[in-house]
Enzyme design. Structure first.
Site, PDB file in Angstrom:
ATOM      1  N   SER A 216      40.235  40.203  31.210  1.00 38.50           N
ATOM      2  CA  SER A 216      39.548  39.222  30.372  1.00 38.50           C
ATOM      3  C   SER A 216      40.542  38.668  29.363  1.00 38.50           C
ATOM      4  O   SER A 216      41.560  39.304  29.058  1.00 38.50           O
ATOM      5  CB  SER A 216      38.372  39.872  29.641  1.00 38.50           C
ATOM      6  OG  SER A 216      37.876  39.045  28.606  1.00 38.50           O
TER       7      SER A 216
ATOM      8  N   TYR B 229      34.418  47.174  24.826  1.00 40.80           N
ATOM      9  CA  TYR B 229      34.727  46.280  25.953  1.00 40.80           C
ATOM     10  C   TYR B 229      36.133  45.699  25.789  1.00 40.80           C
ATOM     11  O   TYR B 229      36.928  45.683  26.731  1.00 40.80           O
ATOM     12  CB  TYR B 229      33.692  45.159  26.029  1.00 40.80           C
ATOM     13  CG  TYR B 229      33.962  44.155  27.132  1.00 40.80           C
ATOM     14  CD1 TYR B 229      33.592  44.434  28.439  1.00 40.80           C
ATOM     15  CD2 TYR B 229      34.585  42.941  26.858  1.00 40.80           C
ATOM     16  CE1 TYR B 229      33.837  43.521  29.462  1.00 40.80           C
ATOM     17  CE2 TYR B 229      34.845  42.028  27.860  1.00 40.80           C
ATOM     18  CZ  TYR B 229      34.465  42.322  29.163  1.00 40.80           C
ATOM     19  OH  TYR B 229      34.725  41.421  30.169  1.00 40.80           O
TER      20      TYR B 229
END
Length: 340
Positions: free
Chosen positions: A186, A199
């Protein structure tokens, strides 16, 4: 406030255009010199994709199916995975391709399950030549309110499962001197943000894994044709991040991207042998400006303006609406059963 955002957009574009023009000029020069992507025949490749039951994983599977590859689809969502399988088979049949698609129920957080299923895939399809650890998990809660089990699952899916998969499939790739490992991380794995701390941490781990693994392969197998790629997309319109898509500002500067676009870029990364890809590409330049040109306070102010100071509130609201909808459907079902 609108005038301020308009002025900021103008300044950002003014800074980015020289970078974009320089890249375009460089790219055209390479094309003029005859540099082309590596020709790839996916028909003799076996691609393993985790998290293939929906979202980005499904789009990756469809992209490889269009390219003619055989597929091993791993997910714990059996219904979604079978739907992905049917869509891939339809594409392959329309091309009169002999490639195969198999589905497997695997919890990728369990190393033993990963190793066992890896043997099944080798028996059913053959040795995997393209590995795409795509499965991801986000709890949508802050560090202090997140349960220990959610934290463990976040790191289990996002950070540890790629390691189990690499241990299972990399030895064959090295022996065969061919293969691609595509880690789906990401943008938050490269540039940290506030909110989903675990995360962000887990995605930083996957970026570090890709960089370290690439160096280790080059050190131990200097002439190896095994490549490691890391794809770092911005927010996508998938089930995982749907709660955020309507709350992100400045989308004219950094647009929310589609999983189909990311899937296409994964195949491009393999063909062009790109090591690390940030999507959309302009984010690379924006991040460079934010890290090295703008003062820290201004960078943080822009981040807060884009995602808000409490971005996880969107997850809580979505979860509450989802819970209310489930209760409503349950009540309607019970009422119908009572009538019958």
């Amino acid at each position: 406030m609108a005038d301020l955002f308009g002025f900021l957009r103008f300044i950002i574009n003014l800074i980015l255009y020289p970078f974009a023009l320089a890249f375009l000029f460089f790219y055209r020069c390479l094309q003029w010199l005859g540099l082309q992507p590596t020709a790839h025949n996916y028909h003799d490749n076996i691609v393993l994709i985790t998290g293939s039951g929906n979202g980005l994983g499904r789009e990756i599977a469809l992209a490889f199916a269009k390219a003619g590859a055989s597929l091993a689809l791993w997910d714990i969502d059996d219904a979604g995975n079978r739907e992905t399988q049917q869509q891939c088979l339809a594409i392959l049949h329309s091309q009169n391709s002999s490639s195969r698609v198999r589905v497997y129920h695997v919890d990728v957080t369990r190393a033993a399950d990963v190793y066992d299923c890896a043997k099944r895939v080798s028996y059913d399809l053959g040795q995997v030549t393209i590995l795409v650890p795509n499965a991801g998990y986000v709890s949508g809660r802050s560090l202090l309110t997140e349960s220990d089990s959610d934290i463990e699952r976040t790191f289990g899916v996002n950070s540890l499962s790629p390691i189990w998969l690499i241990k299972a499939f990399l030895p064959y790739m090295l022996d065969a001197n061919r293969g691609h490992i595509v880690l789906v991380s990401s943008v938050l794995g490269v540039h940290a943000s506030h909110g989903p701390i675990t995360y962000v941490s887990s995605k930083h781990a996957s970026v570090g894994l890709s960089r370290s693994l690439r160096m280790d392969i080059h050190a131990t197998h200097p002439y190896s044709r095994v490549s490691v790629h890391c794809i770092c997309p911005y927010i996508m319109r998938t089930r995982m991040f749907n709660p955020l898509t309507n709350h992100v500002l400045l989308q004219s500067v950094v647009p929310i991207i589609s999983p189909r676009y990311v899937a296409k870029q994964i195949l491009d990364a393999i063909e062009w042998r790109r090591d690390e890809v940030i999507l959309p590409y302009r984010l690379k330049y924006i991040a460079f400006i934010a890290d090295y040109i703008l003062p820290r306070w201004l960078t943080e102010w822009l981040v807060f303006k884009v995602s808000g100071r409490r971005p996880l509130d969107a997850f809580h609201k979505d979860n509450e609406e989802h819970t209310r909808e489930k209760r409503k459907k349950h009540a309607q079902t019970v009422q119908k059963e009572n009538i019958d």
